[in-house]
Design a protein around this motif. Sequence first.
Motif, PDB file in Angstrom:
ATOM      1  N   VAL A   8       0.746  -1.150  -0.010  1.00  0.00           N
ATOM      2  CA  VAL A   8       0.146  -0.049  -0.114  1.00  0.00           C
ATOM      3  C   VAL A   8       0.910   1.334  -0.236  1.00  0.00           C
ATOM      4  O   VAL A   8       0.373   2.309  -0.440  1.00  0.00           O
ATOM      5  CB  VAL A   8      -0.960  -0.189   1.257  1.00  0.00           C
ATOM      6  N   LEU A   9       2.085   1.012   0.278  1.00  0.00           N
ATOM      7  CA  LEU A   9       3.240   2.384   0.778  1.00  0.00           C
ATOM      8  C   LEU A   9       4.529   1.806   0.559  1.00  0.00           C
ATOM      9  O   LEU A   9       4.826   0.738   1.226  1.00  0.00           O
ATOM     10  CB  LEU A   9       2.777   3.019   2.027  1.00  0.00           C
ATOM     11  N   VAL A  10       5.097   2.409  -0.381  1.00  0.00           N
ATOM     12  CA  VAL A  10       6.761   2.047  -0.401  1.00  0.00           C
ATOM     13  C   VAL A  10       7.463   3.153  -0.143  1.00  0.00           C
ATOM     14  O   VAL A  10       7.242   4.460  -0.586  1.00  0.00           O
ATOM     15  CB  VAL A  10       7.244   1.499  -1.886  1.00  0.00           C
ATOM     16  N   LEU A  11       8.317   3.120   0.736  1.00  0.00           N
ATOM     17  CA  LEU A  11       9.313   4.359   1.178  1.00  0.00           C
ATOM     18  C   LEU A  11      10.723   3.966   0.568  1.00  0.00           C
ATOM     19  O   LEU A  11      11.226   2.980   0.622  1.00  0.00           O
ATOM     20  CB  LEU A  11       9.537   4.414   2.618  1.00  0.00           C
ATOM     21  N   VAL A  12      11.147   5.183   0.078  1.00  0.00           N
ATOM     22  CA  VAL A  12      12.562   5.264  -0.584  1.00  0.00           C
ATOM     23  C   VAL A  12      13.093   6.412  -0.068  1.00  0.00           C
ATOM     24  O   VAL A  12      12.717   7.600   0.473  1.00  0.00           O
ATOM     25  CB  VAL A  12      12.572   5.355  -1.925  1.00  0.00           C
ATOM     26  N   GLY A  13      14.492   6.310   0.221  1.00  0.00           N
ATOM     27  CA  GLY A  13      15.517   7.375   0.509  1.00  0.00           C
ATOM     28  C   GLY A  13      16.640   7.023   0.798  1.00  0.00           C
ATOM     29  O   GLY A  13      17.215   5.718   0.724  1.00  0.00           O
ATOM     30  N   PRO A  14      17.657   7.719   1.180  1.00  0.00           N
ATOM     31  CA  PRO A  14      18.999   7.271   1.537  1.00  0.00           C
ATOM     32  C   PRO A  14      19.071   6.817   2.890  1.00  0.00           C
ATOM     33  O   PRO A  14      18.155   6.664   3.691  1.00  0.00           O
ATOM     34  CB  PRO A  14      19.803   8.588   1.468  1.00  0.00           C
ATOM     35  N   PRO A  15      20.212   5.777   3.120  1.00  0.00           N
ATOM     36  CA  PRO A  15      20.351   5.154   4.597  1.00  0.00           C
ATOM     37  C   PRO A  15      20.375   6.311   5.547  1.00  0.00           C
ATOM     38  O   PRO A  15      20.837   7.467   5.347  1.00  0.00           O
ATOM     39  CB  PRO A  15      21.824   4.762   4.339  1.00  0.00           C
ATOM     40  N   GLY A  16      19.434   6.129   6.423  1.00  0.00           N
ATOM     41  CA  GLY A  16      19.516   7.176   7.824  1.00  0.00           C
ATOM     42  C   GLY A  16      18.478   8.225   7.291  1.00  0.00           C
ATOM     43  O   GLY A  16      17.985   8.976   8.367  1.00  0.00           O
ATOM     44  N   SER A  17      17.597   8.050   6.509  1.00  0.00           N
ATOM     45  CA  SER A  17      16.513   8.973   6.126  1.00  0.00           C
ATOM     46  C   SER A  17      15.335   8.696   6.931  1.00  0.00           C
ATOM     47  O   SER A  17      14.257   9.707   6.983  1.00  0.00           O
ATOM     48  CB  SER A  17      16.041   8.925   4.595  1.00  0.00           C
ATOM     49  N   GLY A  18      15.311   7.426   7.527  1.00  0.00           N
ATOM     50  CA  GLY A  18      14.103   7.094   8.384  1.00  0.00           C
ATOM     51  C   GLY A  18      13.031   6.179   7.912  1.00  0.00           C
ATOM     52  O   GLY A  18      11.789   6.044   8.343  1.00  0.00           O
ATOM     53  N   GLY A  84      18.355   1.630   0.575  1.00  0.00           N
ATOM     54  CA  GLY A  84      18.669   3.041   0.071  1.00  0.00           C
ATOM     55  C   GLY A  84      19.133   3.021  -1.443  1.00  0.00           C
ATOM     56  O   GLY A  84      18.719   3.753  -2.176  1.00  0.00           O
ATOM     57  N   GLY A  85      19.779   1.826  -1.718  1.00  0.00           N
ATOM     58  CA  GLY A  85      19.934   2.077  -3.444  1.00  0.00           C
ATOM     59  C   GLY A  85      19.056   1.175  -4.124  1.00  0.00           C
ATOM     60  O   GLY A  85      19.417   1.149  -5.282  1.00  0.00           O
ATOM     61  N   THR A  86      18.145   0.301  -3.649  1.00  0.00           N
ATOM     62  CA  THR A  86      17.297  -0.212  -4.405  1.00  0.00           C
ATOM     63  C   THR A  86      16.543   0.252  -5.611  1.00  0.00           C
ATOM     64  O   THR A  86      16.669  -0.418  -6.605  1.00  0.00           O
ATOM     65  CB  THR A  86      16.110  -1.069  -3.587  1.00  0.00           C
ATOM     66  N   PRO A  87      16.079   1.584  -5.261  1.00  0.00           N
ATOM     67  CA  PRO A  87      15.533   2.019  -6.533  1.00  0.00           C
ATOM     68  C   PRO A  87      16.464   2.477  -7.797  1.00  0.00           C
ATOM     69  O   PRO A  87      16.012   2.611  -8.938  1.00  0.00           O
ATOM     70  CB  PRO A  87      14.805   3.382  -5.936  1.00  0.00           C
ATOM     71  N   MET A 135      26.641  10.075  -2.739  1.00  0.00           N
ATOM     72  CA  MET A 135      25.512   9.258  -3.061  1.00  0.00           C
ATOM     73  C   MET A 135      24.024   9.976  -3.237  1.00  0.00           C
ATOM     74  O   MET A 135      23.202   9.788  -3.914  1.00  0.00           O
ATOM     75  CB  MET A 135      25.377   8.469  -1.581  1.00  0.00           C
ATOM     76  N   LEU A 136      23.952  11.159  -2.338  1.00  0.00           N
ATOM     77  CA  LEU A 136      22.613  11.974  -2.365  1.00  0.00           C
ATOM     78  C   LEU A 136      22.729  12.574  -3.818  1.00  0.00           C
ATOM     79  O   LEU A 136      21.436  12.792  -4.434  1.00  0.00           O
ATOM     80  CB  LEU A 136      22.835  13.159  -1.418  1.00  0.00           C
ATOM     81  N   THR A 137      23.804  13.244  -4.319  1.00  0.00           N
ATOM     82  CA  THR A 137      23.720  13.745  -5.786  1.00  0.00           C
ATOM     83  C   THR A 137      23.419  12.997  -6.581  1.00  0.00           C
ATOM     84  O   THR A 137      22.624  13.138  -7.679  1.00  0.00           O
ATOM     85  CB  THR A 137      25.027  14.326  -5.811  1.00  0.00           C
ATOM     86  N   GLU A 138      24.069  11.461  -6.781  1.00  0.00           N
ATOM     87  CA  GLU A 138      23.597  10.575  -7.788  1.00  0.00           C
ATOM     88  C   GLU A 138      22.118   9.952  -7.507  1.00  0.00           C
ATOM     89  O   GLU A 138      21.517   9.730  -8.480  1.00  0.00           O
ATOM     90  CB  GLU A 138      24.449   9.288  -7.584  1.00  0.00           C
ATOM     91  N   ARG A 139      21.677   9.795  -6.196  1.00  0.00           N
ATOM     92  CA  ARG A 139      20.333   9.149  -6.052  1.00  0.00           C
ATOM     93  C   ARG A 139      19.088   9.898  -6.093  1.00  0.00           C
ATOM     94  O   ARG A 139      17.904   9.466  -6.192  1.00  0.00           O
ATOM     95  CB  ARG A 139      20.567   8.217  -4.942  1.00  0.00           C
ATOM     96  N   ARG A 140      19.312  11.341  -5.661  1.00  0.00           N
ATOM     97  CA  ARG A 140      18.078  12.252  -5.516  1.00  0.00           C
ATOM     98  C   ARG A 140      17.155  12.189  -6.769  1.00  0.00           C
ATOM     99  O   ARG A 140      16.052  11.988  -6.544  1.00  0.00           O
ATOM    100  CB  ARG A 140      18.484  13.370  -5.190  1.00  0.00           C
ATOM    101  N   PRO A 141      17.681  12.353  -7.679  1.00  0.00           N
ATOM    102  CA  PRO A 141      16.993  12.574  -9.017  1.00  0.00           C
ATOM    103  C   PRO A 141      16.019  10.823  -9.278  1.00  0.00           C
ATOM    104  O   PRO A 141      15.086  11.065  -9.771  1.00  0.00           O
ATOM    105  CB  PRO A 141      17.811  12.410 -10.250  1.00  0.00           C
ATOM    106  N   ILE A 142      16.770   9.970  -8.895  1.00  0.00           N
ATOM    107  CA  ILE A 142      16.232   8.779  -8.919  1.00  0.00           C
ATOM    108  C   ILE A 142      15.156   8.353  -7.951  1.00  0.00           C
ATOM    109  O   ILE A 142      13.825   8.194  -8.323  1.00  0.00           O
ATOM    110  CB  ILE A 142      17.075   7.612  -9.065  1.00  0.00           C
ATOM    111  N   TYR A 143      15.210   8.651  -6.695  1.00  0.00           N
ATOM    112  CA  TYR A 143      14.182   8.782  -5.734  1.00  0.00           C
ATOM    113  C   TYR A 143      12.993   9.789  -6.143  1.00  0.00           C
ATOM    114  O   TYR A 143      11.968   9.207  -6.001  1.00  0.00           O
ATOM    115  CB  TYR A 143      14.836   9.353  -4.371  1.00  0.00           C
ATOM    116  N   THR A 144      13.393  10.944  -6.541  1.00  0.00           N
ATOM    117  CA  THR A 144      12.420  11.950  -7.213  1.00  0.00           C
ATOM    118  C   THR A 144      11.734  11.468  -8.222  1.00  0.00           C
ATOM    119  O   THR A 144      10.336  11.407  -8.291  1.00  0.00           O
ATOM    120  CB  THR A 144      13.037  13.278  -7.334  1.00  0.00           C
TER     121      THR A 144
END
Length: 172
Positions: A8-18, A84-87, A135-144
């Motif tokens: 029903v809900l999937v959460l994505v984000g870097p390690p430590g994002s909660g 964190g890297g799955t997406p 990591m944030l620079t590379e992954r943020r566009p994918i998470y978004t």
Amino acid sequence: MVSGDGPVLVLVGPPGSGKSTIGKLAAERLGVGFRDFDDDMEAEHGKEAGDLVVDFGRERFQELEHELLVRVLPQHDGVLALGGGTPTAPGVPELLAPLHVVFLDVDLDHLLKREGLVALHPWLMPNPRAHLRQMLTERRPIYTRVADATVETNGRDPQDILEDVLAAMPVR
């Protein structure tokens, strides 16, 4: 996957994002189960995700993530916190497309303050700030791109974050 199947809900984000903290709270509030995909990877392969990356290399690790996610998604109808890297794994954004995904966003300074983050993720050494920034620079566009909504977590109380995550969910 047929729309309506899966979490029903999937959460994505870097390690430590909660993701795990908020995921457990959301599952409790929604009256559904919670699943941490990193735990699924460990149960499947007998090692923590960080060790698996070292053992197999990033490319093979991402193949294993994709293979397991294909099996997990139809089995779980609750809240799923992805690694964190799955997406970023090839094919995963397409698997997530029919699902409601929320990106828990956090900035570099707040990540560095998260207690135990470096100990849990030894690949951040010897320079956690540089590794996390990259990591944030590379992954943020994918998470978004994979997310339907983004919820800021910087310095916020988990209950406040939870309210924003739940408010971003489609009406059921």
